[in-house]
Enzyme design. Structure first.
Site, short mmCIF file in Angstrom:
data_model
loop_
_atom_site.label_atom_id
_atom_site.label_comp_id
_atom_site.label_asym_id
_atom_site.label_seq_id
_atom_site.Cartn_x
_atom_site.Cartn_y
_atom_site.Cartn_z
N HIS A 175 0.88 -1.53 0.19
CA HIS A 175 -0.49 -0.08 -0.30
C HIS A 175 0.55 1.26 -0.14
O HIS A 175 1.05 2.29 -0.62
CB HIS A 175 -1.09 0.51 1.14
CG HIS A 175 -1.84 -1.14 1.91
ND1 HIS A 175 -2.06 -1.93 2.61
CD2 HIS A 175 -2.69 -1.81 0.68
CE1 HIS A 175 -2.91 -2.53 2.17
NE2 HIS A 175 -3.30 -2.24 0.96
N LYS A 204 -15.89 -6.98 4.69
CA LYS A 204 -14.86 -7.54 5.64
C LYS A 204 -14.90 -6.94 6.85
O LYS A 204 -14.64 -6.12 7.10
CB LYS A 204 -13.00 -7.00 4.70
CG LYS A 204 -13.07 -7.84 3.08
CD LYS A 204 -11.84 -6.62 3.42
CE LYS A 204 -11.40 -7.06 1.26
NZ LYS A 204 -10.26 -6.52 1.06
N ARG A 254 -2.24 -6.50 -8.72
CA ARG A 254 -1.85 -7.18 -7.72
C ARG A 254 -1.48 -8.51 -9.52
O ARG A 254 -1.36 -7.91 -10.27
CB ARG A 254 -1.85 -8.09 -6.57
CG ARG A 254 -1.15 -7.07 -4.99
CD ARG A 254 -1.85 -7.17 -4.66
NE ARG A 254 -3.27 -7.31 -4.28
CZ ARG A 254 -3.50 -6.98 -3.42
NH1 ARG A 254 -3.25 -7.46 -2.21
NH2 ARG A 254 -5.19 -6.97 -3.44
N SER A 269 -3.24 -7.68 3.48
CA SER A 269 -3.29 -7.39 5.01
C SER A 269 -3.20 -9.20 5.25
O SER A 269 -2.90 -9.04 6.07
CB SER A 269 -4.28 -6.16 4.46
OG SER A 269 -4.28 -5.11 4.68
P1 ADP Z 1 -5.76 -5.93 0.77
O1 ADP Z 1 -6.37 -7.10 -0.26
O2 ADP Z 1 -4.41 -5.62 0.58
O3 ADP Z 1 -6.30 -6.41 1.90
P2 ADP Z 1 -7.46 -3.49 0.25
O4 ADP Z 1 -8.47 -3.93 0.38
O5 ADP Z 1 -7.01 -2.63 1.38
O6 ADP Z 1 -6.11 -4.09 0.32
O7 ADP Z 1 -6.62 -2.99 -0.99
C1 ADP Z 1 -6.33 -1.33 -1.07
C2 ADP Z 1 -5.51 -1.32 -2.74
O8 ADP Z 1 -5.14 -1.67 -2.50
C3 ADP Z 1 -5.84 -1.99 -3.55
O9 ADP Z 1 -6.45 -0.94 -4.99
C4 ADP Z 1 -4.90 -3.08 -4.02
O10 ADP Z 1 -5.04 -3.96 -5.22
C5 ADP Z 1 -3.96 -2.42 -3.34
N1 ADP Z 1 -2.95 -3.33 -2.91
C6 ADP Z 1 -3.47 -3.93 -2.04
N2 ADP Z 1 -2.04 -4.61 -1.64
C7 ADP Z 1 -1.04 -3.92 -2.81
C8 ADP Z 1 0.14 -4.77 -2.94
N3 ADP Z 1 1.18 -5.61 -2.57
N4 ADP Z 1 0.72 -3.89 -4.09
C9 ADP Z 1 0.14 -2.90 -4.76
N5 ADP Z 1 -1.44 -2.82 -4.93
C10 ADP Z 1 -2.26 -3.14 -3.77
#
Ligand code: ADP
Length: 166
Positions: free
Chosen positions: A17, A41, A93, A131
């Site tokens: 993030h 979630k 990803r 996460s």
């Molecule tokens: P997670 O899938 O880690 O629970 P979130 O729901 O908080 O994440 O995701 C928010 C945004 O951050 C989404 O657009 C997701 O694709 C992006 N994101 C999450 N992890 C990564 C990563 N390792 N690299 C790039 N983008 C990411």
């Protein structure tokens, strides 16, 4: 002023993030990180905790001063209007993210055709990271050194271990 919104659950923020935040920060005048408060979630961390972890991580990066952290509830397009933004930033990803993100991007455009979604391809070294992976590895006693921002590492690891015991 070009304002982008980066939405997600950030439960907790990971290095993946933070990488997207840093890169988006260079492309826009302001980036609003929008923490979803009522997503499907069930978060481990409360909104206030997620916000504090995000702000601490952002503050630990020199020069990252155009980032604002806000709560968002309800429709993302309404949040975009309230904050005068038309650009959604998302991280991509593997192929697994694609289908859902594609659907969301088209839905948001259907709701407001002025809104654009921009995808930033993940940094290779964080491409496996989410996460949920951090919470799982950490609760099982694994090393998450390369997964969490240093500024929040110790407190986050301790909290995840503590909460996953219950
Ligand atoms: P997670 O899938 O880690 O629970 P979130 O729901 O908080 O994440 O995701 C928010 C945004 O951050 C989404 O657009 C997701 O694709 C992006 N994101 C999450 N992890 C990564 C990563 N390792 N690299 C790039 N983008 C990411």
């Amino acid at each position: 002023m070009r304002i982008a919104v980066y939405p997600g659950s950030f439960d907790p923020i990971t290095k993946g993030h933070l990488d997207i935040i840093k890169r988006a920060s260079k492309m826009f005048d302001k980036v609003i990180v929008a923490i979803a408060v009522n997503s499907s979630k069930r978060p481990m961390f409360t909104f206030d905790e997620r916000k504090a972890l995000l702000e601490k991580s952002v503050a630990s990066v020199p020069g990252l001063d155009n980032i604002q952290v806000e709560a968002f509830d309800g429709l993302l397009v309404d949040f975009m209007h309230q904050h005068d933004s038309r650009i959604i930033v998302k991280g991509l990803r593997f192929v697994s993210d694609f289908e859902y993100e594609f659907q969301m991007a088209l839905t948001n455009r259907k709701l407001d055709e002025e809104i654009e979604t921009m995808f930033m391809v993940t940094c290779y070294k964080y491409s496996y990271l989410s996460s949920s992976i951090v919470k799982e590895v950490c609760s099982l006693g694994g090393d998450v050194t390369d997964m969490l921002p240093e500024a929040i590492m110790d407190e986050t690891v301790a909290e995840i271990k503590n909460r996953s015991k219950k």
